[in-house]
Scaffold this motif. Structure first.
Motif, PDB file in Angstrom:
ATOM      1  N   ALA A  75      92.236  63.286  -8.155  1.00  0.00           N
ATOM      2  CA  ALA A  75      91.861  62.122  -8.958  1.00  0.00           C
ATOM      3  C   ALA A  75      90.702  61.398  -8.297  1.00  0.00           C
ATOM      4  O   ALA A  75      90.565  61.406  -7.071  1.00  0.00           O
ATOM      5  CB  ALA A  75      93.047  61.168  -9.144  1.00  0.00           C
ATOM      6  N   ALA A  76      89.872  60.796  -9.127  1.00  0.00           N
ATOM      7  CA  ALA A  76      88.713  60.042  -8.653  1.00  0.00           C
ATOM      8  C   ALA A  76      88.574  58.789  -9.491  1.00  0.00           C
ATOM      9  O   ALA A  76      89.007  58.751 -10.655  1.00  0.00           O
ATOM     10  CB  ALA A  76      87.438  60.887  -8.749  1.00  0.00           C
ATOM     11  N   PRO A  77      87.973  57.736  -8.937  1.00  0.00           N
ATOM     12  CA  PRO A  77      87.744  56.525  -9.735  1.00  0.00           C
ATOM     13  C   PRO A  77      86.874  56.836 -10.942  1.00  0.00           C
ATOM     14  O   PRO A  77      86.022  57.734 -10.882  1.00  0.00           O
ATOM     15  CB  PRO A  77      87.020  55.583  -8.752  1.00  0.00           C
ATOM     16  N   PRO A  78      87.086  56.136 -12.059  1.00  0.00           N
ATOM     17  CA  PRO A  78      86.260  56.358 -13.251  1.00  0.00           C
ATOM     18  C   PRO A  78      84.775  56.210 -12.924  1.00  0.00           C
ATOM     19  O   PRO A  78      84.361  55.258 -12.282  1.00  0.00           O
ATOM     20  CB  PRO A  78      86.736  55.263 -14.220  1.00  0.00           C
ATOM     21  N   GLY A  79      83.985  57.187 -13.354  1.00  0.00           N
ATOM     22  CA  GLY A  79      82.550  57.157 -13.110  1.00  0.00           C
ATOM     23  C   GLY A  79      82.131  57.739 -11.781  1.00  0.00           C
ATOM     24  O   GLY A  79      80.933  57.816 -11.479  1.00  0.00           O
ATOM     25  N   SER A  80      83.095  58.164 -10.957  1.00  0.00           N
ATOM     26  CA  SER A  80      82.789  58.719  -9.647  1.00  0.00           C
ATOM     27  C   SER A  80      83.157  60.200  -9.621  1.00  0.00           C
ATOM     28  O   SER A  80      84.098  60.638 -10.278  1.00  0.00           O
ATOM     29  CB  SER A  80      83.540  57.977  -8.536  1.00  0.00           C
ATOM     30  N   VAL A 116     101.069  56.300 -12.774  1.00  0.00           N
ATOM     31  CA  VAL A 116     101.410  55.568 -14.003  1.00  0.00           C
ATOM     32  C   VAL A 116     100.409  55.829 -15.125  1.00  0.00           C
ATOM     33  O   VAL A 116     100.534  55.267 -16.204  1.00  0.00           O
ATOM     34  CB  VAL A 116     101.510  54.054 -13.722  1.00  0.00           C
ATOM     35  N   GLY A 117      99.407  56.669 -14.857  1.00  0.00           N
ATOM     36  CA  GLY A 117      98.467  57.048 -15.906  1.00  0.00           C
ATOM     37  C   GLY A 117      97.287  56.129 -16.078  1.00  0.00           C
ATOM     38  O   GLY A 117      96.523  56.287 -17.039  1.00  0.00           O
ATOM     39  N   VAL A 118      97.094  55.152 -15.174  1.00  0.00           N
ATOM     40  CA  VAL A 118      95.919  54.290 -15.270  1.00  0.00           C
ATOM     41  C   VAL A 118      94.655  55.108 -15.043  1.00  0.00           C
ATOM     42  O   VAL A 118      93.643  54.931 -15.727  1.00  0.00           O
ATOM     43  CB  VAL A 118      96.009  53.139 -14.249  1.00  0.00           C
ATOM     44  N   TRP A 119      94.714  56.012 -14.067  1.00  0.00           N
ATOM     45  CA  TRP A 119      93.637  56.977 -13.848  1.00  0.00           C
ATOM     46  C   TRP A 119      94.141  58.357 -14.236  1.00  0.00           C
ATOM     47  O   TRP A 119      95.092  58.854 -13.636  1.00  0.00           O
ATOM     48  CB  TRP A 119      93.221  57.006 -12.382  1.00  0.00           C
ATOM     49  N   PRO A 120      93.560  59.001 -15.229  1.00  0.00           N
ATOM     50  CA  PRO A 120      93.975  60.367 -15.546  1.00  0.00           C
ATOM     51  C   PRO A 120      93.550  61.314 -14.439  1.00  0.00           C
ATOM     52  O   PRO A 120      92.474  61.172 -13.855  1.00  0.00           O
ATOM     53  CB  PRO A 120      93.235  60.665 -16.863  1.00  0.00           C
ATOM     54  N   ALA A 121      94.402  62.262 -14.129  1.00  0.00           N
ATOM     55  CA  ALA A 121      94.102  63.219 -13.074  1.00  0.00           C
ATOM     56  C   ALA A 121      92.988  64.158 -13.528  1.00  0.00           C
ATOM     57  O   ALA A 121      92.994  64.661 -14.655  1.00  0.00           O
ATOM     58  CB  ALA A 121      95.351  64.011 -12.710  1.00  0.00           C
ATOM     59  N   ALA A 122      92.001  64.371 -12.647  1.00  0.00           N
ATOM     60  CA  ALA A 122      90.934  65.315 -12.952  1.00  0.00           C
ATOM     61  C   ALA A 122      91.460  66.739 -12.943  1.00  0.00           C
ATOM     62  O   ALA A 122      90.955  67.613 -13.644  1.00  0.00           O
ATOM     63  CB  ALA A 122      89.791  65.158 -11.949  1.00  0.00           C
ATOM     64  N   SER A 123      92.493  66.966 -12.123  1.00  0.00           N
ATOM     65  CA  SER A 123      93.119  68.276 -12.042  1.00  0.00           C
ATOM     66  C   SER A 123      94.549  68.077 -11.569  1.00  0.00           C
ATOM     67  O   SER A 123      94.872  67.100 -10.905  1.00  0.00           O
ATOM     68  CB  SER A 123      92.353  69.176 -11.067  1.00  0.00           C
ATOM     69  N   GLY A 124      95.411  69.016 -11.903  1.00  0.00           N
ATOM     70  CA  GLY A 124      96.810  68.892 -11.529  1.00  0.00           C
ATOM     71  C   GLY A 124      97.596  68.121 -12.576  1.00  0.00           C
ATOM     72  O   GLY A 124      97.056  67.663 -13.589  1.00  0.00           O
ATOM     73  N   THR A 125      98.886  67.973 -12.326  1.00  0.00           N
ATOM     74  CA  THR A 125      99.766  67.325 -13.294  1.00  0.00           C
ATOM     75  C   THR A 125     100.726  66.369 -12.608  1.00  0.00           C
ATOM     76  O   THR A 125     101.093  66.553 -11.456  1.00  0.00           O
ATOM     77  CB  THR A 125     100.593  68.371 -14.077  1.00  0.00           C
ATOM     78  N   VAL A 126     101.107  65.334 -13.361  1.00  0.00           N
ATOM     79  CA  VAL A 126     102.160  64.411 -12.955  1.00  0.00           C
ATOM     80  C   VAL A 126     103.268  64.536 -13.998  1.00  0.00           C
ATOM     81  O   VAL A 126     103.028  64.339 -15.195  1.00  0.00           O
ATOM     82  CB  VAL A 126     101.650  62.961 -12.887  1.00  0.00           C
ATOM     83  N   ARG A 127     104.464  64.876 -13.547  1.00  0.00           N
ATOM     84  CA  ARG A 127     105.571  65.119 -14.473  1.00  0.00           C
ATOM     85  C   ARG A 127     106.687  64.102 -14.234  1.00  0.00           C
ATOM     86  O   ARG A 127     107.013  63.789 -13.084  1.00  0.00           O
ATOM     87  CB  ARG A 127     106.139  66.532 -14.301  1.00  0.00           C
ATOM     88  N   LEU A 128     107.242  63.624 -15.316  1.00  0.00           N
ATOM     89  CA  LEU A 128     108.405  62.747 -15.277  1.00  0.00           C
ATOM     90  C   LEU A 128     109.543  63.462 -15.977  1.00  0.00           C
ATOM     91  O   LEU A 128     109.445  63.774 -17.171  1.00  0.00           O
ATOM     92  CB  LEU A 128     108.095  61.411 -15.974  1.00  0.00           C
ATOM     93  N   ASP A 129     110.583  63.772 -15.220  1.00  0.00           N
ATOM     94  CA  ASP A 129     111.706  64.563 -15.736  1.00  0.00           C
ATOM     95  C   ASP A 129     111.228  65.893 -16.314  1.00  0.00           C
ATOM     96  O   ASP A 129     111.720  66.363 -17.345  1.00  0.00           O
ATOM     97  CB  ASP A 129     112.476  63.776 -16.804  1.00  0.00           C
TER      98      ASP A 129
END
Length: 307
Positions: A75-80, A116-129
């Motif tokens: 993940a990276a900051p938006p615009g970076s 929490v999804g504020v920054w979408p991951a550039a790669s990879g996944t975040v899973r809840l249950d």
């Protein structure tokens, strides 16, 4: 006029009429470049919107238990283009309390935003249950996530509306969340109690007061995943005690809590400690295993830099 067929006054009037008649044409010529640019921009926007895939209709999923799985997240900051998280992977069982520590710039707040999804991951996944975050219906997932950002913001409205996330104001749930966060007594002392207006142009609360209200907002309802980014940065001793009790209360209810803190006072109540170094997971285990290594001067950032 020279021949005497037209008076000088009529000549001036004809010139004025001609100028008025040609003014729209002259305006169009002068603005032609802007018009062409606007038309081209409209075409590009229309083409971009047409090329975007149609949003898939998501099916409602059962209420999550709180098991969190992070798989090779970048993940990276938006615009970076420089990533602050570099392939982070770990799994947290439902009902666990995990502390995230690391030196400044290690990527702790970036991790909180990615979870929490504020920054979408550039790669990879975040899973809840087991389900990826974007597989959930956003309106249904929101109430199951509690988030306290590092920079607390209260929006223009009443304290009660801020705690209720500007949804349906349930007095019982608001008071319960405020009591759990240790903010109930503090709120009652405000001029209008829970009806006190805060935010832009209204009453300004201190840093500690804002943090307590924001903590109540994160605990409002029945969140299954609670992410707290520096929740005790502006709290006094009583506030820290209330925070620890709130975390233990969430743990007893089987909620998953991730707390990011530079202070060691909360490490005694967590189940595991995750250490971030330069956007990577350097250690993830029980406190009695991780902390001695930090104090011993291993290749992980020293504890004093995170305390």
């Amino acid at each position: 006029v020279i021949l005497g067929q037209l008076s000088p006054g009529l000549m001036i009037a004809a010139s004025i009429i001609m100028g008025r008649a040609l003014a729209p044409v002259e305006g169009a010529v002068g603005q032609w470049k802007q018009f062409v640019s606007a038309r081209a921009a409209h075409g590009r926007i229309k083409q971009m919107l047409a090329s975007m895939p149609t949003e898939v209709e998501r099916m409602s999923l059962p209420a999550p238990k709180g098991e969190l799985s992070v798989e090779r997240v970048i993940a990276a900051p938006p615009g970076s283009t420089a990533p602050t998280l570099k392939g982070v992977s770990f799994t947290i069982r439902a009902g666990e309390v995990v502390a995230v520590i690391g030196a400044s710039g290690a990527g702790k707040s970036s991790l909180a935003r990615a979870l929490v999804g504020v920054w979408p991951a550039a790669s990879g996944t975040v899973r809840l249950d087991g389900a990826e975050m974007h597989h959930w219906v956003p309106e249904e997932l929101g109430p199951y996530i509690g988030y306290l950002p590092q920079e607390v913001e209260l929006f223009a409205g009443t304290v009660a509306e801020n705690i209720a996330r500007f949804g349906t104001v349930d007095p019982d749930q608001i008071v319960t969340a405020a009591k759990t966060a240790g903010a109930h007594e503090m709120i009652l002392k405000l001029p209008d109690g829970y009806g006190t207006r805060v935010g832009d142009g209204w009453r300004s609360l201190s840093g500690g007061q804002r943090q307590r209200v924001a903590l109540a907002r994160a605990l409002y309802g029945d969140p299954r995943l609670i992410v707290l980014d520096e929740p005790n940065s502006s709290l006094d001793q009583d506030g820290e005690k209330a925070l620890a009790e709130a975390i233990l209360h969430a743990k007893s209810a089987g909620r998953t809590v991730i707390v990011i803190s530079h202070r060691t006072s909360l490490l005694s109540i967590v189940d595991r400690v995750l250490v971030l170094v330069d956007g990577n997971v350097a250690a993830f285990d029980r406190p009695e295993i991780v902390l001695p290594g930090l104090r011993g001067g291993s290749n992980v950032s020293p504890l004093r830099s995170t305390a």
